[in-house]
Design a protein around this motif. Structure first.
Motif, PDB file in Angstrom:
ATOM      1  N   TYR A  95       0.834  -1.206   0.000  1.00  0.00           N
ATOM      2  CA  TYR A  95       0.000   0.000   0.000  1.00  0.00           C
ATOM      3  C   TYR A  95       0.868   1.256   0.000  1.00  0.00           C
ATOM      4  CZ  TYR A  95      -4.497  -2.336   0.779  1.00  0.00           C
ATOM      5  OH  TYR A  95      -5.643  -3.083   0.636  1.00  0.00           O
ATOM      6  N   HIS A  96       1.964   1.233   0.744  1.00  0.00           N
ATOM      7  CA  HIS A  96       2.810   2.414   0.895  1.00  0.00           C
ATOM      8  C   HIS A  96       3.642   2.675  -0.359  1.00  0.00           C
ATOM      9  CE1 HIS A  96       6.389   4.353   3.300  1.00  0.00           C
ATOM     10  NE2 HIS A  96       5.790   5.233   2.511  1.00  0.00           N
ATOM     11  N   PHE A  97       4.438   1.697  -0.752  1.00  0.00           N
ATOM     12  CA  PHE A  97       5.443   1.932  -1.787  1.00  0.00           C
ATOM     13  C   PHE A  97       4.949   1.663  -3.203  1.00  0.00           C
ATOM     14  CE2 PHE A  97       7.929   0.820   2.066  1.00  0.00           C
ATOM     15  CZ  PHE A  97       8.649   1.995   2.200  1.00  0.00           C
ATOM     16  N   ARG A  98       3.899   0.830  -3.353  1.00  0.00           N
ATOM     17  CA  ARG A  98       3.510   0.442  -4.711  1.00  0.00           C
ATOM     18  C   ARG A  98       2.162   1.011  -5.126  1.00  0.00           C
ATOM     19  NH1 ARG A  98       6.224  -4.602  -2.321  1.00  0.00           N
ATOM     20  NH2 ARG A  98       8.280  -4.444  -3.316  1.00  0.00           N
ATOM     21  N   LEU A  99       1.232   1.090  -4.192  1.00  0.00           N
ATOM     22  CA  LEU A  99      -0.098   1.570  -4.554  1.00  0.00           C
ATOM     23  C   LEU A  99      -0.366   2.981  -4.040  1.00  0.00           C
ATOM     24  CD1 LEU A  99      -2.160  -1.713  -3.942  1.00  0.00           C
ATOM     25  CD2 LEU A  99      -1.150  -0.869  -6.073  1.00  0.00           C
ATOM     26  N   GLY A 100       0.475   3.489  -3.161  1.00  0.00           N
ATOM     27  CA  GLY A 100       0.339   4.863  -2.684  1.00  0.00           C
ATOM     28  C   GLY A 100      -0.869   5.105  -1.812  1.00  0.00           C
ATOM     29  N   ASP A 101      -1.376   4.090  -1.161  1.00  0.00           N
ATOM     30  CA  ASP A 101      -2.544   4.241  -0.281  1.00  0.00           C
ATOM     31  C   ASP A 101      -2.033   4.386   1.151  1.00  0.00           C
ATOM     32  OD1 ASP A 101      -4.851   3.980   1.261  1.00  0.00           O
ATOM     33  OD2 ASP A 101      -5.788   2.604  -0.178  1.00  0.00           O
ATOM     34  N   ARG A 102      -1.818   5.639   1.575  1.00  0.00           N
ATOM     35  CA  ARG A 102      -1.184   5.903   2.862  1.00  0.00           C
ATOM     36  C   ARG A 102      -2.053   5.456   4.040  1.00  0.00           C
ATOM     37  NH1 ARG A 102       2.907   9.933   2.308  1.00  0.00           N
ATOM     38  NH2 ARG A 102       2.449  10.775   4.380  1.00  0.00           N
ATOM     39  N   ALA A 103      -3.349   5.649   3.937  1.00  0.00           N
ATOM     40  CA  ALA A 103      -4.234   5.297   5.052  1.00  0.00           C
ATOM     41  C   ALA A 103      -4.216   3.787   5.307  1.00  0.00           C
ATOM     42  CB  ALA A 103      -5.651   5.766   4.769  1.00  0.00           C
ATOM     43  N   ARG A 104      -4.345   3.022   4.203  1.00  0.00           N
ATOM     44  CA  ARG A 104      -4.335   1.566   4.377  1.00  0.00           C
ATOM     45  C   ARG A 104      -2.942   1.082   4.806  1.00  0.00           C
ATOM     46  NH1 ARG A 104      -8.303   1.593   0.045  1.00  0.00           N
ATOM     47  NH2 ARG A 104     -10.181   0.491   0.750  1.00  0.00           N
ATOM     48  N   ALA A 105      -1.907   1.734   4.318  1.00  0.00           N
ATOM     49  CA  ALA A 105      -0.550   1.375   4.733  1.00  0.00           C
ATOM     50  C   ALA A 105      -0.391   1.599   6.234  1.00  0.00           C
ATOM     51  CB  ALA A 105       0.474   2.195   3.958  1.00  0.00           C
ATOM     52  N   ALA A 106      -0.873   2.755   6.722  1.00  0.00           N
ATOM     53  CA  ALA A 106      -0.756   3.059   8.149  1.00  0.00           C
ATOM     54  C   ALA A 106      -1.508   2.028   8.986  1.00  0.00           C
ATOM     55  CB  ALA A 106      -1.288   4.463   8.427  1.00  0.00           C
ATOM     56  N   ALA A 107      -2.706   1.666   8.531  1.00  0.00           N
ATOM     57  CA  ALA A 107      -3.496   0.679   9.275  1.00  0.00           C
ATOM     58  C   ALA A 107      -2.765  -0.664   9.338  1.00  0.00           C
ATOM     59  CB  ALA A 107      -4.863   0.516   8.622  1.00  0.00           C
ATOM     60  N   ALA A 108      -2.150  -1.064   8.229  1.00  0.00           N
ATOM     61  CA  ALA A 108      -1.437  -2.343   8.194  1.00  0.00           C
ATOM     62  C   ALA A 108      -0.206  -2.304   9.100  1.00  0.00           C
ATOM     63  CB  ALA A 108      -1.034  -2.677   6.762  1.00  0.00           C
ATOM     64  N   TYR A 109       0.534  -1.187   9.071  1.00  0.00           N
ATOM     65  CA  TYR A 109       1.718  -1.072   9.922  1.00  0.00           C
ATOM     66  C   TYR A 109       1.337  -1.112  11.406  1.00  0.00           C
ATOM     67  CZ  TYR A 109       4.606   0.239   5.866  1.00  0.00           C
ATOM     68  OH  TYR A 109       5.293   0.252   4.678  1.00  0.00           O
ATOM     69  N   ARG A 110       0.224  -0.442  11.739  1.00  0.00           N
ATOM     70  CA  ARG A 110      -0.209  -0.466  13.147  1.00  0.00           C
ATOM     71  C   ARG A 110      -0.544  -1.887  13.587  1.00  0.00           C
ATOM     72  NH1 ARG A 110      -3.522   3.983  11.445  1.00  0.00           N
ATOM     73  NH2 ARG A 110      -2.467   5.972  11.883  1.00  0.00           N
ATOM     74  N   ARG A 111      -1.192  -2.635  12.717  1.00  0.00           N
ATOM     75  CA  ARG A 111      -1.519  -4.022  13.068  1.00  0.00           C
ATOM     76  C   ARG A 111      -0.243  -4.857  13.223  1.00  0.00           C
ATOM     77  NH1 ARG A 111      -6.638  -6.104  12.553  1.00  0.00           N
ATOM     78  NH2 ARG A 111      -5.633  -7.873  13.590  1.00  0.00           N
ATOM     79  N   PHE A 112       0.746  -4.585  12.381  1.00  0.00           N
ATOM     80  CA  PHE A 112       2.017  -5.295  12.524  1.00  0.00           C
ATOM     81  C   PHE A 112       2.611  -5.034  13.905  1.00  0.00           C
ATOM     82  CE2 PHE A 112       6.607  -5.110  12.688  1.00  0.00           C
ATOM     83  CZ  PHE A 112       6.978  -6.359  12.218  1.00  0.00           C
ATOM     84  N   LEU A 113       2.674  -3.771  14.316  1.00  0.00           N
ATOM     85  CA  LEU A 113       3.264  -3.420  15.605  1.00  0.00           C
ATOM     86  C   LEU A 113       2.465  -4.013  16.760  1.00  0.00           C
ATOM     87  CD1 LEU A 113       4.170   0.306  14.844  1.00  0.00           C
ATOM     88  CD2 LEU A 113       5.771  -1.609  15.111  1.00  0.00           C
ATOM     89  N   ALA A 114       1.148  -4.089  16.593  1.00  0.00           N
ATOM     90  CA  ALA A 114       0.315  -4.670  17.648  1.00  0.00           C
ATOM     91  C   ALA A 114       0.579  -6.165  17.795  1.00  0.00           C
ATOM     92  CB  ALA A 114      -1.162  -4.424  17.342  1.00  0.00           C
ATOM     93  N   VAL A 115       0.862  -6.820  16.669  1.00  0.00           N
ATOM     94  CA  VAL A 115       1.076  -8.273  16.691  1.00  0.00           C
ATOM     95  C   VAL A 115       2.514  -8.619  17.060  1.00  0.00           C
ATOM     96  CG1 VAL A 115       1.164 -10.348  15.249  1.00  0.00           C
ATOM     97  CG2 VAL A 115      -0.780  -8.782  15.066  1.00  0.00           C
ATOM     98  N   ALA A 116       3.477  -7.928  16.440  1.00  0.00           N
ATOM     99  CA  ALA A 116       4.886  -8.316  16.570  1.00  0.00           C
ATOM    100  C   ALA A 116       5.633  -7.532  17.630  1.00  0.00           C
ATOM    101  CB  ALA A 116       5.588  -8.150  15.226  1.00  0.00           C
TER     102      ALA A 116
END
Length: 489
Positions: A454-475
């Motif tokens: 989402y961040h580097f290839r599709l440019g969807d910052r909101a969805r990228a942020a949501a995915a990164y937050r979930r990563f930090l919550a899990v890992a």
């Protein structure tokens, strides 16, 4: 049990003049307390029974027989001495010392009584008193093997090896082939660093008489302490082959240790279970068994290998193949699994082994019949991995999609996303990662890859942020992902 209680309150001093020969006194044949038959001596019978039970290791039963002897002849010094020795064997050292003190005061010192009291004092922690009694016994009877043996053990365990060796030399002059002396001499040699000489002496003794328990025990202990597992298990072999031949529980536990050190887990387990069968309350036997069961996978592997030696068994072959693969023993796995797997499980394992061994084309050939028949999902997953390794990305993506069912769903979709990324099909890759986290929400790597697409290839910052937050919550915290998150927020 106090001596005064046994003699009805008669003062010991009053007995001094009637210790020998007087009716009812110490050393006399006590009056029978029950009718006897001709040729039957209840005192001798009880003492004989006690000796037999003691030799068999049944100490409580032996003590009961000694009590029967005293009920027949309450003042018999031999019965008192037998009972005191059994109290020592049972670890009731305080009672033994008390009984022996009064017996010696009434009957006078004897080498046997002093030796028994020395043993009791060792158990009670009075090593100085024990040494004094052992030396006193030898002063009365210099040829007493038990007294000298007790003194040798006291000297050896007190860090006085030269004195112990001097006493041992005297003992061996009395009885050159005495098994205990051979074993004790070897222990002293080993303690002084002469392990090979000690083991050679013991092994020579075993070659002459393989039934010498004390020599066998010393051989195993010295070999184990020196890290000579092979020599230890060779000495233990008779007890491992026939556990009933071991003299006691401790011998079986020692044999189990030797077998375990040599990688013979089945024999170790058999010996430790035999020890528990003899004495279910033995802490040493319980510990040995628990340690072995803690290595249950190794035991199962040994059992299954034994099973395969007798008869081909697909379940055993599959379990052993899986274990070998998990341990990275790919060549061994291939050897176990054979050329033609008789079951789908064996074929899947062989394909995995071939792939992990760099033989991807052969792995695909093994999997073709399974995939042509429609599965299982793992067959498509394994073929996808092989095709990916060969650079067949389109085919790999298709196989990962077909494998995405059941417990493989999350992993297959994640790998499909990675292949689609390699192909530049980012929208499809994002869909695959979304499917992966839907199937397995705690898959941190999928959340990160989703955020990156989402961040580097599709440019969807909101969805990228949501995915990164979930990563930090899990890992948990990750500096790189935190930096990416800050870029898109």
């Amino acid at each position: 049990m106090r001596l005064r209680n046994r003699i009805g309150g008669i003062a010991l001093g009053a007995l001094a003049g009637v210790l020998v020969g007087a009716a009812g006194g110490w050393g006399a044949s006590a009056a029978q307390t029950e009718p006897s038959v001709v040729g039957y001596d209840p005192l001798a019978s009880a003492l004989e029974s006690s000796a037999l039970e003691r030799a068999a290791g049944h100490l409580d039963t032996a003590l009961a027989a000694a009590d029967r002897a005293l009920s027949v002849a309450p003042r018999d010094p031999a019965a008192w001495l037998v009972r005191a020795e059994l109290l020592v064997d049972l670890g009731r050292h305080g009672e033994a010392i008390e009984a022996l003190d009064e017996l010696i005061a009434a009957r006078g010192e004897s080498a046997r009584a002093l030796t028994a009291r020395a043993r009791a004092k060792v158990g009670a922690g009075d090593r100085s008193g024990a040494e004094q009694d052992a030396r006193g016994a030898l002063a009365l009877y210099p040829a007493s093997g038990p007294a000298r043996a007790e003194l040798i053990e006291l000297l050896r365990s007190s860090g006085r090896p030269e004195e112990a060796r001097a006493q041992l030399t005297r003992l061996r002059l009395q009885a050159p082939d005495l098994a205990w002396a051979v074993a004790s001499d070897a222990r002293l040699r080993a303690a002084q660093g002469h392990v090979d000489a000690a083991l050679a002496e013991l092994e020579a003794a075993l070659a002459g008489d393989d039934a010498i328990g004390s020599v066998r025990r010393a051989t195993i202990e010295i070999a184990l302490d020196a890290g000579r597992a092979g020599r230890a298990v060779n000495a233990a072999d008779p007890w491992l082959v026939a556990p009933s031949s071991a003299p006691d529980v401790d011998a079986l536990v020692l044999a189990a240790r030797a077998a375990r050190a040599s990688g013979r887990e089945l024999q170790a387990l058999r010996a430790s279970l035999a020890a528990l069968d003899r004495d279910g309350a033995s802490a040493a036997a319980l510990d040995a068994t628990v340690e072995l069961l803690g290595e249950s996978d190794r035991l199962v592997e040994t059992l299954l290998r034994s099973r395969l030696e007798r008869d081909d068994d697909n379940l055993a072959r599959a379990w052993l193949g899986r274990r070998a693969l998990d341990d990275g023993r790919v060549g061994e796995a291939l050897e176990l699994l054979g050329e033609q797997g008789a079951t789908a499980e064996l074929q899947l394992l062989r394909a995995e082994a071939l792939r992990r061994g760099g033989r991807e084309s052969e792995a695909i050939a093994v999997l073709e019949p399974l995939c042509a028949a429609g599965g299982p999902a793992r067959a498509f997953y394994e073929r996808a991995l092989a095709r990916f390794a060969l650079g067949q990305l389109e085919l790999a993506a298709a196989d990962f999609e077909r494998a995405a069912s059941g417990e493989l769903s999350g992993l297959a979709q994640f790998n499909r996303g990675a292949v689609l990324d390699r192909l530049g099909r980012y929208t499809e890759a994002v869909a695959a990662y979304e499917a992966a986290v839907a199937a397995q929400p705690d898959m941190a790597q999928a959340w990160m890859q989703l955020g990156n697409d989402y961040h580097f290839r599709l440019g969807d910052r909101a969805r990228a942020a949501a995915a990164y937050r979930r990563f930090l919550a899990v890992a948990g915290e990750d500096a790189q992902v935190r930096a990416w998150l800050q870029e898109v927020e």
